[in-house]
Design a protein around this motif. Structure first.
Motif, mmCIF file in Angstrom:
data_model
loop_
_atom_site.group_PDB
_atom_site.id
_atom_site.type_symbol
_atom_site.label_atom_id
_atom_site.label_comp_id
_atom_site.label_asym_id
_atom_site.label_seq_id
_atom_site.Cartn_x
_atom_site.Cartn_y
_atom_site.Cartn_z
ATOM 1 N N SER A 445 0.846 -1.199 0.000
ATOM 2 C CA SER A 445 0.000 0.000 0.000
ATOM 3 C C SER A 445 0.884 1.252 0.000
ATOM 4 O O SER A 445 2.121 1.178 0.032
ATOM 5 N N ALA A 446 0.235 2.415 -0.017
ATOM 6 C CA ALA A 446 0.976 3.680 -0.019
ATOM 7 C C ALA A 446 1.592 3.999 1.338
ATOM 8 O O ALA A 446 2.456 4.878 1.440
ATOM 9 N N ASN A 447 1.182 3.301 2.371
ATOM 10 C CA ASN A 447 1.744 3.518 3.704
ATOM 11 C C ASN A 447 3.219 3.111 3.712
ATOM 12 O O ASN A 447 3.556 2.006 3.279
ATOM 13 N N PRO A 448 4.133 3.981 4.161
ATOM 14 C CA PRO A 448 5.570 3.639 4.136
ATOM 15 C C PRO A 448 5.922 2.421 4.978
ATOM 16 O O PRO A 448 6.983 1.816 4.762
ATOM 17 N N ALA A 449 5.073 2.012 5.901
ATOM 18 C CA ALA A 449 5.358 0.826 6.718
ATOM 19 C C ALA A 449 4.901 -0.471 6.048
ATOM 20 O O ALA A 449 5.114 -1.555 6.598
ATOM 21 N N SER A 450 4.309 -0.375 4.867
ATOM 22 C CA SER A 450 3.820 -1.562 4.175
ATOM 23 C C SER A 450 4.986 -2.440 3.719
ATOM 24 O O SER A 450 6.108 -1.952 3.516
ATOM 25 N N ILE A 451 4.721 -3.750 3.571
ATOM 26 C CA ILE A 451 5.766 -4.698 3.184
ATOM 27 C C ILE A 451 5.339 -5.484 1.952
ATOM 28 O O ILE A 451 4.151 -5.579 1.628
ATOM 29 N N ASP A 452 6.326 -6.050 1.246
ATOM 30 C CA ASP A 452 6.070 -7.041 0.208
ATOM 31 C C ASP A 452 5.886 -8.377 0.921
ATOM 32 O O ASP A 452 6.852 -8.989 1.360
ATOM 33 N N MET A 453 4.675 -8.811 1.057
ATOM 34 C CA MET A 453 4.382 -9.949 1.939
ATOM 35 C C MET A 453 5.057 -11.239 1.488
ATOM 36 O O MET A 453 5.300 -12.138 2.293
ATOM 37 N N TYR A 454 5.391 -11.379 0.197
ATOM 38 C CA TYR A 454 5.971 -12.614 -0.313
ATOM 39 C C TYR A 454 7.493 -12.671 -0.162
ATOM 40 O O TYR A 454 8.078 -13.740 -0.313
ATOM 41 N N ASN A 455 8.103 -11.539 0.116
ATOM 42 C CA ASN A 455 9.569 -11.500 0.118
ATOM 43 C C ASN A 455 10.119 -10.757 1.333
ATOM 44 O O ASN A 455 11.091 -10.015 1.215
ATOM 45 N N SER A 456 9.526 -10.987 2.489
ATOM 46 C CA SER A 456 9.994 -10.334 3.718
ATOM 47 C C SER A 456 10.035 -11.330 4.872
ATOM 48 O O SER A 456 9.372 -11.140 5.899
ATOM 49 N N PRO A 457 10.779 -12.429 4.749
ATOM 50 C CA PRO A 457 10.740 -13.471 5.795
ATOM 51 C C PRO A 457 11.174 -12.963 7.165
ATOM 52 O O PRO A 457 10.711 -13.466 8.182
ATOM 53 N N GLN A 458 12.052 -11.957 7.207
ATOM 54 C CA GLN A 458 12.511 -11.428 8.492
ATOM 55 C C GLN A 458 11.407 -10.674 9.231
ATOM 56 O O GLN A 458 11.496 -10.446 10.442
ATOM 57 N N SER A 459 10.332 -10.295 8.519
ATOM 58 C CA SER A 459 9.237 -9.565 9.159
ATOM 59 C C SER A 459 8.218 -10.489 9.821
ATOM 60 O O SER A 459 7.373 -10.022 10.583
ATOM 61 N N TYR A 460 8.300 -11.785 9.526
ATOM 62 C CA TYR A 460 7.314 -12.726 10.035
ATOM 63 C C TYR A 460 7.810 -13.347 11.332
ATOM 64 O O TYR A 460 8.884 -13.953 11.386
ATOM 65 N N LEU A 461 7.004 -13.223 12.385
ATOM 66 C CA LEU A 461 7.332 -13.787 13.684
ATOM 67 C C LEU A 461 6.587 -15.105 13.889
ATOM 68 O O LEU A 461 5.427 -15.262 13.488
ATOM 69 N N PHE A 462 7.281 -16.049 14.511
ATOM 70 C CA PHE A 462 6.665 -17.324 14.875
ATOM 71 C C PHE A 462 5.515 -17.067 15.849
ATOM 72 O O PHE A 462 5.681 -16.360 16.842
ATOM 73 N N GLU A 463 4.350 -17.630 15.530
ATOM 74 C CA GLU A 463 3.217 -17.501 16.440
ATOM 75 C C GLU A 463 2.916 -18.813 17.155
ATOM 76 O O GLU A 463 2.752 -18.856 18.364
ATOM 77 N N ALA A 464 2.850 -19.907 16.387
ATOM 78 C CA ALA A 464 2.559 -21.197 17.014
ATOM 79 C C ALA A 464 2.722 -22.311 15.988
ATOM 80 O O ALA A 464 2.621 -22.095 14.777
ATOM 81 N N TYR A 465 3.006 -23.489 16.501
ATOM 82 C CA TYR A 465 2.889 -24.719 15.724
ATOM 83 C C TYR A 465 1.661 -25.429 16.288
ATOM 84 O O TYR A 465 1.693 -25.996 17.379
ATOM 85 N N GLU A 466 0.551 -25.325 15.568
ATOM 86 C CA GLU A 466 -0.728 -25.809 16.056
ATOM 87 C C GLU A 466 -0.936 -27.264 15.635
ATOM 88 O O GLU A 466 -0.617 -27.641 14.507
ATOM 89 N N THR A 467 -1.477 -28.050 16.537
ATOM 90 C CA THR A 467 -1.780 -29.441 16.210
ATOM 91 C C THR A 467 -3.210 -29.760 16.621
ATOM 92 O O THR A 467 -3.748 -29.209 17.584
ATOM 93 N N GLU A 468 -3.814 -30.646 15.860
ATOM 94 C CA GLU A 468 -5.142 -31.168 16.177
ATOM 95 C C GLU A 468 -5.140 -32.662 15.919
ATOM 96 O O GLU A 468 -4.462 -33.149 15.019
ATOM 97 N N LEU A 469 -5.900 -33.370 16.709
ATOM 98 C CA LEU A 469 -6.023 -34.813 16.559
ATOM 99 C C LEU A 469 -7.495 -35.177 16.692
ATOM 100 O O LEU A 469 -8.162 -34.752 17.643
ATOM 101 N N GLU A 470 -8.003 -35.943 15.741
ATOM 102 C CA GLU A 470 -9.406 -36.349 15.763
ATOM 103 C C GLU A 470 -9.515 -37.833 15.471
ATOM 104 O O GLU A 470 -8.809 -38.355 14.605
ATOM 105 N N ARG A 471 -10.390 -38.502 16.196
ATOM 106 C CA ARG A 471 -10.678 -39.914 15.934
ATOM 107 C C ARG A 471 -12.182 -40.098 15.896
ATOM 108 O O ARG A 471 -12.895 -39.727 16.829
ATOM 109 N N VAL A 472 -12.663 -40.679 14.808
ATOM 110 C CA VAL A 472 -14.086 -40.952 14.636
ATOM 111 C C VAL A 472 -14.257 -42.442 14.415
ATOM 112 O O VAL A 472 -13.574 -43.036 13.578
ATOM 113 N N THR A 473 -15.148 -43.047 15.178
ATOM 114 C CA THR A 473 -15.524 -44.438 14.942
ATOM 115 C C THR A 473 -17.007 -44.473 14.619
ATOM 116 O O THR A 473 -17.825 -43.796 15.249
#
Length: 930
Positions: A445-473
């Motif tokens: 965007s025109a905002n100077p703080a905007s980023i190229d979302m596809y090419n800025s890996p240093q801007s992305y912070l780890f949030e979580a490694y989420e897991t789910e487990l489901e069993r249906v019988t």
């Protein structure tokens, strides 16, 4: 895998222990053994054995056998038999059925998964294998056909007008699947096939192998069949786009709401009178999460059948049928997404909006907007699904002294385990999101703080490694006894036979679910949150992680974390995902059915008439239980110490009438009328509460749900040609009551909502939704046309050519499923569908080209407000075969040879939600028949 609750808590609640159900089945089995019984109803032609067509045999002969089944059945039906099932380039049983009149399939990333009969929702179709209702581990009544290998199936009949003897009529119809038995063959049989298939996007070659061996030894016969296949498919999709109501910003705390209101007035001239009036704010729309995604789907499927048959005469047989299989899928998804409706964001600039396209609903769509703090996400997701199914049945057949006594005892079960993981990195920054012709995009965007979302890996912070487990019988036991008596009464010569019977079924579905988040290198450690960046992990170009080259949906590439690396890096030693009480539920269902019907044969105005009339009484009891959410003394959320149960019950009386009149030699007038039902999904009956934090809603189960019912009739004319072809037309009418829909049934105020990192997001009012039986009814009417014709009847020069085509057109009354009163057709219902196959064959060579089309339909109602449509879709498939010898055949097949993409939109094609590419599939195979 572990559980944090005790299963003996469950058994204390049950009115009847499971052992009692098993005892009832065993008692019924003893009764069957004591009385001569039939495996298959003599009157039900769809269940009768059919002549087996050689694998290297004629496609036109298989069509003729299907026509014979249609002609002799008392009701409206269509069938396919062995060669028709096997010789098309289908990937599973669902795709094999799509060529039948009125049958279409639901596709998931290029693969047929569920079927629709006459375009009605898949849960309106009842499915049985060898006369035993089928379990597949799904959450509903619908069967996931992608788990079944088509190579182990002998014949399939779709019964569209039920008789009283049918277990369930199905509002759309009943799919009756039969596997092969040894006395279906007149001599020893061995069939072996092998195939390799290539997908144009993944560029992988997938093998498939199957065999069938059968022999008889005097009075005994034995048969085994086996099929195994692997499949690797890549799907590229610009998807995940949907409408989001402006209430997301206008109801926010702090300055976010004021700024959103000010920008709306400044850039679009929209003045909001009441920011908490959902009827007003839900008609101002902005674009929610936009994603670019690559899927890699690896499947390993196997299926086997066995049949042991004792048949000392044509009047008696004892048959044990068994069917087992497995369907294991690992799906990797790599997702680069932008979530405009983040909890930190609001409107910054509205660049463009559309106030005309949806003006009839009072909806304004903000089509191009800059936001103050878009939540950019890189998601590495992995879904590992393992499904095991099995089915066993024992049947006897004895015809003596004018009596046919039919019986069956059996078990059908499925177990599904789903392991889900999602590695999530997030970057908050200004961005601009807008619709494109094929989906959506997020740019700087025109905002100077905007980023190229596809090419800025240093801007992305780890949030979580989420897991789910489901069993249906999913388990079902059944026992059935049927009695038929042929009659020759002098005072009522038209009454040719009477039939009556009883059926008992016991069905149980249990679901366990748990989730956990890893935020550091050890349990309870959250040190990675806001300190570890995406750049700290091993990154690869996403098109290198997923084989197949460039991203098809856009000229785009980005770097991401591979799922194998994520699983090895972020799951610390000793980690497991626990099952939790709040997500547990179980539903037990018992059904007792009694029926009686009569068959009459007489002349009316000199025309032969066959009539079947009957009634079925059904009594159903349901016991549903689960742990319920409660508020602890300290104000925190918790669950009851033991499960809470609730009972439900209903009963129905279902009449049916089927009639044929022979107007002339080979010309039949057919008519049918009935009342039928489809039971609510067991997951909807479950006594439970689940939460969707992103949608600010609770979802409760409803054990008081009643079945959806339908009154229906059909009339048609069928002309059976001497050449083995058929021309047919029929008109059908259905009035459907009690459709199950989600409805707002309450509000929970001031619910505390936290972000993934544990910080407070805010306090919100959460809506409570429940499935309910909607008031009123809707009508569906339709016209079905069938033309199956060897073309040499038109001209001798066309010898060997033929067509197999059908067309279904529907008209339905609109229903008010949308909370905004947007007129919406029933979910899954398409106005028209058609299939057309042109074939040619001679003694050595055969070829077929087929086109299948399904009109647009509503896939779901987003947020119970906005209908999301799956666009019209047509696909071309081909099959070419050459008989190298009388016993060996070489085949070349192609699926989606024109490389069509799947698309969808919300309300108007101007607002697309997906643009999905799954590629074409070419296979080369060889089959031997000895």
């Amino acid at each position: 895998m572990q559980s944090s609750f005790k299963h003996n808590d469950i058994s204390k609640l049950q009115q009847k222990p499971l052992s009692r159900a098993v005892q009832q089945i065993l008692i019924s089995a003893a009764l069957v053994a004591a009385a001569p019984v039939l495996a298959q109803t003599a009157d039900n032609s769809a269940e009768q054995a059919v002549e087996v067509i050689s694998v290297t045999g004629s496609y036109s002969r298989s069509l003729e056998k299907a026509v014979d089944l249609k002609k002799t059945n008392i009701g409206f039906s269509d069938s396919i038999v062995a060669t028709d099932v096997a010789d098309f380039p289908e990937q599973n049983l669902a795709e094999a059925l799509q060529r039948m009149p009125g049958v279409t399939i639901e596709r998931n990333k290029g693969l047929g998964s569920k079927i629709n009969v006459r375009s009605l929702p898949s849960e309106f179709t009842h499915v049985s294998i060898n006369n035993l209702a089928t379990a597949s581990g799904s959450g509903g009544r619908d069967v996931e056909f992608d788990i079944f290998a088509s190579e182990i199936i002998q014949s399939v009949t779709v019964q569209k007008s039920p008789t009283a003897a049918d277990e369930e009529g199905g509002i759309a119809g009943s799919v009756m699947i039969s596997t092969a038995r040894p006395f279906d063959y007149s001599e020893r049989k061995l069939i072996v096939s092998a195939e390799g298939a290539h997908n144009s996007i993944s560029e992988e070659i997938d093998p498939k192998f199957s065999f069938l061996a059968s022999d008889t030894f005097g009075d005994w016969g034995a048969l085994v069949s086996f099929s195994k296949a692997t499949r690797t498919n890549r799907t590229d999709a610009n998807s995940g786009i949907n409408f989001r109501p402006m209430g997301r910003f206008l109801e926010a705390t702090g300055t976010r709401s004021d700024q959103a209101a000010a920008v709306l007035e400044r850039d679009a001239g929209i003045v909001v009178s009441d920011r908490r009036d959902k009827n007003e704010t839900s008609r101002i729309i902005f674009q929610d999460k936009v994603g670019d995604r690559l899927y890699l789907n690896d499947q390993d499927k196997w299926g086997a059948t066995a049949s042991l048959q004792y048949k000392p005469s044509n009047d008696f047989s004892l048959t044990l049928d068994a069917m087992k299989g497995g369907y294991d899928v690992t799906e990797d998804e790599y997702d680069a997404a932008a979530y405009s409706a983040s909890s930190r964001s609001t409107l910054e600039t509205i660049h463009d909006y559309d106030d005309t396209t949806l003006a009839q609903y009072g909806i304004v769509v903000l089509t191009d907007v800059s936001y103050t703090a878009t939540q950019h996400e890189f998601l590495s997701k992995q879904r590992i699904n393992e499904t095991d199914y099995s089915q066993y049945s024992l049947a006897l057949d004895w015809q003596t002294n004018g009596w046919d006594i039919n019986g069956l005892v059996g078990y059908s079960g499925a177990k599904k385990d789903q392991d889900y993981a999602n590695l999530k990195h997030v970057a908050y920054a200004p961005s601009r999101t807008r619709w494109t012709a094929t989906g959506g995009e997020t740019i700087v965007s025109a905002n100077p703080a905007s980023i190229d979302m596809y090419n800025s890996p240093q801007s992305y912070l780890f949030e979580a490694y989420e897991t789910e487990l489901e069993r249906v019988t999913d388990d079902k036991y059944a026992a059935q006894l049927d009695f038929k008596k042929a009659l020759e009464l002098s005072f009522m010569p038209a009454l040719s036979s009477v039939q009556f019977g009883v059926r008992y079924t016991d069905k149980s579905k249990e679901r366990q679910f748990g989730s956990a988040k890893i935020q550091g290198p050890a349990a309870g450690d959250a040190s990675w949150v806001n300190s570890r960046t995406l750049a700290d992990s091993e990154l690869q170009w996403v098109t290198d992680i997923v084989p197949g080259g460039a991203y098809k949906a856009k000229d785009l590439n980005w770097m991401q974390v591979a799922n194998d690396y994520a699983r090895n890096t972020f799951r610390y030693a000793g980690f497991s995902t626990p099952f939790t009480e709040g997500n547990y539920y179980r539903v037990d269902e018992e059904v007792i059915s009694l029926y009686a019907m009569a068959n009459l044969d007489f002349d009316l105005a000199g025309l032969p008439v066959t009539l079947n009339a009957g009634v079925r009484a059904v009594d159903t009891s349901v016991l549903s239980f689960g742990y319920h959410q409660v508020q602890n003394e300290d104000g925190s959320n918790g669950y009851t110490d033991t499960p809470i149960s609730k009972k439900g019950s209903y009963n129905d009386l279902l009449p049916s009438l089927n009639m044929t009149v022979e107007l002339a030699d080979g010309v039949l007038l057919r008519a049918a009328a009935s009342e039928t039902l489809m039971r609510p999904a067991l997951g909807d009956i479950a006594y439970k509460r689940s939460v969707s934090w992103s949608e600010f809603r609770f979802k409760d189960g409803n054990p008081d749900l009643k079945p959806t019912t339908a009154k229906q009739w059909e009339a048609g004319v069928e002309w059976y040609l001497e050449s083995g072809g058929i021309l047919a037309a029929s008109y059908f009418w259905k009035e459907i009551d009690g459709v199950v829909r989600e409805a707002l049934t309450g509000v929970v105020e001031n619910v505390e909502k936290r972000n993934a990192n544990g910080t407070l997001d805010g306090y919100y009012d959460f809506d409570v939704f429940q499935p309910v039986n909607a008031a009123g009814s809707y009508k569906v009417t339709g016209l079905e046309l069938i033309a199956q014709l060897p073309l040499n009847v038109l001209h001798p020069a066309l010898e060997g050519f033929g067509i197999n085509s059908n067309y279904t057109m529907l008209d339905n009354s609109l229903t008010g499923a949308s909370d905004l009163d947007i007129p919406t057709p029933p979910e899954g219902l398409a106005d028209k569908t058609y299939n057309f196959t042109l074939y040619y064959e001679n003694d050595r060579f055969d070829t077929r080209i087929s086109y299948n089309y399904k009109d647009k339909y509503v896939e779901y109602i987003h947020l119970n407000m906005y209908p999301v449509y799956r666009d019209a879709y047509g696909q071309v498939d081909i099959a070419i075969g050459y008989n190298l010898t009388d016993n060996i055949k070489l085949s070349l097949k192609g699926i989606n040879i024109t490389d069509e993409e799947a698309t969808g939109y919300t309300l108007s094609p101007l607002f697309p939600v997906m643009n999905e590419f799954s590629g074409r599939r070419i296979s080369l195979g060889i089959r031997a028949d000895f």
